[in-house]
Design an enzyme around this catalytic site. Sequence first.
Site, PDB file in Angstrom:
ATOM      1  N   CYS A 159      -2.916   6.133  16.344  1.00  0.00           N
ATOM      2  CA  CYS A 159      -2.775   4.978  15.458  1.00  0.00           C
ATOM      3  C   CYS A 159      -4.042   4.137  15.514  1.00  0.00           C
ATOM      4  O   CYS A 159      -4.711   4.062  16.545  1.00  0.00           O
ATOM      5  CB  CYS A 159      -1.563   4.158  15.909  1.00  0.00           C
ATOM      6  N   HIS A 283       6.276   4.861  13.506  1.00  0.00           N
ATOM      7  CA  HIS A 283       5.406   4.164  14.465  1.00  0.00           C
ATOM      8  C   HIS A 283       4.736   2.958  13.801  1.00  0.00           C
ATOM      9  O   HIS A 283       4.752   1.842  14.342  1.00  0.00           O
ATOM     10  CB  HIS A 283       4.341   5.133  14.991  1.00  0.00           C
ATOM     11  N   GLU A 284       4.145   3.172  12.631  1.00  0.00           N
ATOM     12  CA  GLU A 284       3.436   2.074  11.964  1.00  0.00           C
ATOM     13  C   GLU A 284       4.383   0.944  11.590  1.00  0.00           C
ATOM     14  O   GLU A 284       4.027  -0.236  11.675  1.00  0.00           O
ATOM     15  CB  GLU A 284       2.708   2.596  10.724  1.00  0.00           C
ATOM     16  N   HIS A 287       4.788  -1.589  14.213  1.00  0.00           N
ATOM     17  CA  HIS A 287       3.781  -2.652  14.167  1.00  0.00           C
ATOM     18  C   HIS A 287       4.112  -3.669  13.081  1.00  0.00           C
ATOM     19  O   HIS A 287       3.985  -4.883  13.280  1.00  0.00           O
ATOM     20  CB  HIS A 287       2.402  -2.056  13.891  1.00  0.00           C
ATOM     21  N   HIS A 293       1.572  -1.513  21.062  1.00  0.00           N
ATOM     22  CA  HIS A 293       1.662  -0.178  21.646  1.00  0.00           C
ATOM     23  C   HIS A 293       2.348  -0.196  23.005  1.00  0.00           C
ATOM     24  O   HIS A 293       2.324  -1.191  23.725  1.00  0.00           O
ATOM     25  CB  HIS A 293       0.267   0.432  21.778  1.00  0.00           C
TER      26      HIS A 293
END
Length: 587
Positions: A159, A283-284, A287, A293
């Site tokens: 990432c 995953h993104e 954020h 992380h």
Amino acid sequence: MANSGLILLVMFMIHVTTVHNVPLPSTAPSIITQLSDITTSIIEEDAFGLTTPTTGLLTPVSENDSDDDGDDITTIQTTTSSSQTVISGVVVEEGVHESNVEILKAHLEKFGYTPPGSTFGEANLNYTSAILDFQEHGGINQTGILDADTAELLSTPRCGVPDVLPFVTSSITWSRNQPVTYSFGALTSDLNQNDVKDEIRRAFRVWDDVSGLSFREVPDTTSVDIRIKFGSYDHGDGISFDGRGGVLAHAFLPRNGDAHFDDSETWTEGTRSGTNLFQVAAHEFGHSLGLYHSTVRSALMYPYYQGYVPNFRLDNDDIAGIRSLYGSNSGSGTTTTTRRPTTTRATTTRRTTTTRATTTRATTTTTTSPSRPSPPRRACSGSFDAVVRDSSNRIYALTGPYFWQLDQPSPSWGLVSNRFGFGLPQNIDASFQRGVVTYFFSECYYYYQTSTQRNFPRIPVNRKWVGLPCNIDAVYRSSRGPTYFFKDSFVYKFNSNNRLQRRTRISSLFNDVPSALHDGVEAVVRADRNYIHFYRDGRYYRMTDYGRQFVNFPNGLPYSDVIESVIPQCRGRSLSYESEGCSNSSE
């Protein structure tokens, strides 16, 4: 001689710790701090070409944080084994190609482990400490050197969001009272368009299933919280992708949430070939919702791509992180709609950015033209959260989510997120510039940036300024070297080595302080070579830098009106935050 003995003592303690793995005694941190007070040396050029030299033996890192970082690199060089070499300040294990050194340095800087622009003298930068942090975050053996495992991790796709140690969540979140909206921009051609959207929707459900959040898909022409798009290299946000491999995607924290995917990758679904879109998207979106992380290798929020997982499930670490922000699932579910959301963003108290459906975060208009719309009312309160002169001598006043660029005949305005990039919270308390570094303060943390860096390491204030309270009101650095932090009616004076020298009332430290400033200030900035400006309640006051003497303006008054003198575009549009309400949905 006493100082020399102290230096030798600390170098011996560091040597024993490094070579023989013996822990330092509990008194060691204070001894090392004393050593840094004695030996630190720095000559910084301020915004006006002035320099403030001090004397000493050791040189700190460029961001001036080395007194907290442990071993000095010169000591490490003397303790390497015969199977190791030192290349440009990095200890390299035998068998690791030297080309990895520059790759490592670029990686450490890009992802927040070392200060930006690290082309200072090689001994200035403690790469051992940075490598240890990098290895810890990657979940590999912590050796402090460039070994085979570290070189392998450097080549692993990952990432693009910087690694922020050791924090798990952001202090800024979306509201749980209404769905988080998302829309689709440009999509990849690697998959059928409907399949791309289905994988994205499935990625949102990962977080929906375990948290108190819900999501709503909306058309791309509406105001939206998270805009999803694919692009290659320079794709419009100022943070370019790097082609196939390397960085796969990146996302912005709340309240800007957008997620961008590198279209140079080969995006796939349900196969071990290519890059799995669902897993990277999930995953993104972590954020986008406020998660940083994780160091847990089995966690979705681990920064490195670990390949396709057929029976994917969130790790307990991911679940604990998202629930710490939003609580557990209430059963509301993720929905899809083709209608404009019935809740208008301007009429809510939701702490998000303003409408930006057809704009790009990295593009900020910095000049005023006849066609430019009137500034938002919220930007016209007359009060500033922080005012800062950056390393390029530009002066920005921050007010809520907006900034004013004041170093222009006709000040321009824009969104803080547009100007300064992702990773910086919008609730900035104070800011100041030192050398090439601009510092921002929010709650109990500070962030820093240079003209070549858009990412913001997030660090507790007490790591650098021991004794400084959270939630400061203002800060400025004198041309003589000391930095003054303001909190309520008190001022904290730190010397050029960041050591607290004095805590006293504002009215006691400066001369002829106007009574309006006795109880505190909202913002402070060194306006030019001669004057420091203090802001409070829609007015600003000026003090001489060298004499610390408050003086009147040419009209004889001790203050000047912000709206009349600084941002005349706001005449007739002034509106306090509390009374803003929903007067204009376009703002």
